[in-house]
Design a protein around this motif. Structure first.
Motif, PDB file in Angstrom:
ATOM      1  N   GLY A 186       0.797  -1.219   0.000  1.00  0.00           N
ATOM      2  CA  GLY A 186       0.000   0.000   0.000  1.00  0.00           C
ATOM      3  C   GLY A 186       0.829   1.267   0.000  1.00  0.00           C
ATOM      4  O   GLY A 186       0.445   2.267  -0.597  1.00  0.00           O
ATOM      5  N   ASP A 187       1.956   1.234   0.693  1.00  0.00           N
ATOM      6  CA  ASP A 187       2.826   2.414   0.784  1.00  0.00           C
ATOM      7  C   ASP A 187       4.266   1.982   0.500  1.00  0.00           C
ATOM      8  O   ASP A 187       5.171   2.197   1.311  1.00  0.00           O
ATOM      9  N   ALA A 188       4.460   1.361  -0.660  1.00  0.00           N
ATOM     10  CA  ALA A 188       5.741   0.758  -1.016  1.00  0.00           C
ATOM     11  C   ALA A 188       6.730   1.824  -1.484  1.00  0.00           C
ATOM     12  O   ALA A 188       6.600   2.358  -2.583  1.00  0.00           O
ATOM     13  N   ARG A 189       7.681   2.131  -0.647  1.00  0.00           N
ATOM     14  CA  ARG A 189       8.705   3.122  -0.997  1.00  0.00           C
ATOM     15  C   ARG A 189       9.897   2.954  -0.076  1.00  0.00           C
ATOM     16  O   ARG A 189       9.797   2.378   1.005  1.00  0.00           O
TER      17      ARG A 189
ATOM     18  N   LEU B  32       8.317  -1.092   7.299  1.00  0.00           N
ATOM     19  CA  LEU B  32       7.406  -0.327   8.145  1.00  0.00           C
ATOM     20  C   LEU B  32       6.107   0.039   7.431  1.00  0.00           C
ATOM     21  O   LEU B  32       5.996  -0.044   6.217  1.00  0.00           O
ATOM     22  N   ASP B  33       5.152   0.479   8.243  1.00  0.00           N
ATOM     23  CA  ASP B  33       3.939   1.190   7.825  1.00  0.00           C
ATOM     24  C   ASP B  33       3.011   0.377   6.928  1.00  0.00           C
ATOM     25  O   ASP B  33       3.146   0.346   5.707  1.00  0.00           O
ATOM     26  N   TRP B  34       2.018  -0.236   7.582  1.00  0.00           N
ATOM     27  CA  TRP B  34       1.054  -1.088   6.889  1.00  0.00           C
ATOM     28  C   TRP B  34      -0.360  -0.520   6.951  1.00  0.00           C
ATOM     29  O   TRP B  34      -1.334  -1.243   6.737  1.00  0.00           O
ATOM     30  N   GLU B  35      -0.501   0.781   7.229  1.00  0.00           N
ATOM     31  CA  GLU B  35      -1.851   1.335   7.385  1.00  0.00           C
ATOM     32  C   GLU B  35      -2.645   1.357   6.081  1.00  0.00           C
ATOM     33  O   GLU B  35      -3.871   1.448   6.102  1.00  0.00           O
ATOM     34  N   MET B  36      -1.961   1.278   4.925  1.00  0.00           N
ATOM     35  CA  MET B  36      -2.659   1.291   3.646  1.00  0.00           C
ATOM     36  C   MET B  36      -2.698  -0.093   3.002  1.00  0.00           C
ATOM     37  O   MET B  36      -3.062  -0.228   1.830  1.00  0.00           O
ATOM     38  N   ALA B  37      -2.344  -1.125   3.732  1.00  0.00           N
ATOM     39  CA  ALA B  37      -2.299  -2.482   3.175  1.00  0.00           C
ATOM     40  C   ALA B  37      -3.697  -2.951   2.751  1.00  0.00           C
ATOM     41  O   ALA B  37      -4.699  -2.625   3.390  1.00  0.00           O
ATOM     42  N   TYR B  38      -3.736  -3.707   1.666  1.00  0.00           N
ATOM     43  CA  TYR B  38      -4.998  -4.272   1.186  1.00  0.00           C
ATOM     44  C   TYR B  38      -4.691  -5.463   0.284  1.00  0.00           C
ATOM     45  O   TYR B  38      -3.520  -5.759  -0.009  1.00  0.00           O
TER      46      TYR B  38
END
Length: 343
Positions: free
Chosen positions: A222-225, A241-247
């Motif tokens: 979701g936030d791959a960078r 890190l950071d999986w809040e936008m995962a789907y």
């Protein structure tokens, strides 16, 4: 209902909870507490403990922002994704606890361990102008870039069902993954702003007219960078890190997101990519090599990425009443114009 604790009082309010939750920390004091500048959709505070068996160890406190930048923001979702990825080879931080109840801090939060001696590339300013990517030599930059691509491919090879990540699908927005993504975007972007620009309306219409069936439905980061990866001093991947936008969706969306944000951090800002940075074509070829899957729908997913990133930016702009004088979505609109020019 307890009121949300101000940032200045967070550490002192959290301290007695930490003493109860972390073994050997009964007499501990929170030190080195600070708010990180990275990310804007979740408040993040690294800290350490003094006077405990964990002295010197690092921890991270995270809670929702005061003003949500997504209509479906869910702290529990990102906690669960990280928790369930812990049994894989991905180097995710260890989740310690989450509290979604009415608590002394006045809202949901979670605490995780911090991965030490590692640093993420800079977002603002761009990693092409500052930070560990900028300071690295050409060979090390290539290693960092490929580390991000390899991490992405590794994520896409995971089995969401086996990891119990089925809750990341969006059945309320349709029966098919791409249909779900487009319907979600249409809903979210109209939630974020009272009116949309012509290019945004055009993008949504084009996406709806070009819905397709993906060959593979995978876990999407979701936030791959690169700035969501912690790199060790030797420039190897130390944390994801950071999986809040995962789907759950088409894996190409992550590749498109990485390429879109790198364009925003270089070409859009008026400076070239740093020497050692692989090209777009090299990146696509390497991703195909790693996954064994041909990339066929990158244009669609780059349009999707530019609309998706517009959601939090439009929400922020609307909340702060920035108007036309400070268009923080300009790079999203510019990229959409480029992508849709010949469609």
């Amino acid at each position: 209902m307890t009121e949300r604790v101000d940032a200045e009082a967070l550490a002192s309010t959290l301290e007695p909870v930490v003493r109860e939750q972390i073994p050997g920390a009964q007499e501990a004091k929170i030190v080195a507490w600070q708010r990180t500048e990275r990310g804007f959709s979740t408040e993040t505070y690294p800290f350490e403990l003094e006077g405990s068996e964990n002295s010197g160890a690092g921890f991270v406190f995270r809670r929702p922002p005061e003003i949500s930048l997504f209509p479906d923001y869910d702290l529990r979702r990102q906690y669960l994704v990280s928790k369930r990825l812990a049994g894989t080879d991905l180097p995710v931080p260890r989740m310690l606890w989450i509290d979604n109840a009415d608590n002394a801090l006045g809202g949901p939060y979670y605490v995780m361990e911090r991965i030490g001696n590692a640093e993420a590339p800079s977002d603002f300013p761009s990693y092409h102008t500052a930070g560990n990517y900028f300071e690295a030599d050409e060979q090390s930059r290539a290693r960092m870039w490929w580390g991000c691509v390899e991490t992405m491919a590794q994520i896409h090879q995971l089995d969401p069902g086996e990891l119990r990540l089925d809750f990341l699908s969006m059945p309320r927005f349709g029966d098919r993954p791409i249909e779900q993504a487009v319907n979600y975007l249409d809903w979210a972007v109209r939630w974020a702003a009272p009116s949309l620009s012509p290019v945004m309306e055009k993008a949504l219409s084009w996406l709806r007219a070009n819905i397709y069936e993906p060959e593979h439905v995978t876990l999407c980061w979701g936030d791959a960078r690169m700035s969501n990866i912690l790199y060790s001093p030797d420039h190897s991947v130390a944390g994801v890190l950071d999986w809040e936008m995962a789907y759950l969706g088409d894996h190409e969306a992550d590749l498109a997101w990485m390429l879109f944000l790198d364009w925003a951090c270089s070409e859009f800002e008026g400076h070239p990519s740093l020497p050692g940075t692989p090209t777009r074509e090299q990146t696509i070829a390497r991703y195909e090599e790693l996954t064994g899957w041909p990339v066929r729908n990158l244009l669609f997913n780059e349009v999707l990425a530019a609309v998706l990133l517009s959601v939090p930016l439009l929400r922020l702009s609307t909340h702060l009443q920035l108007g036309e004088h400070a268009d923080i979505t300009a790079f999203c609109s510019r990229r959409l114009e480029q992508l849709l020019e010949h469609t």
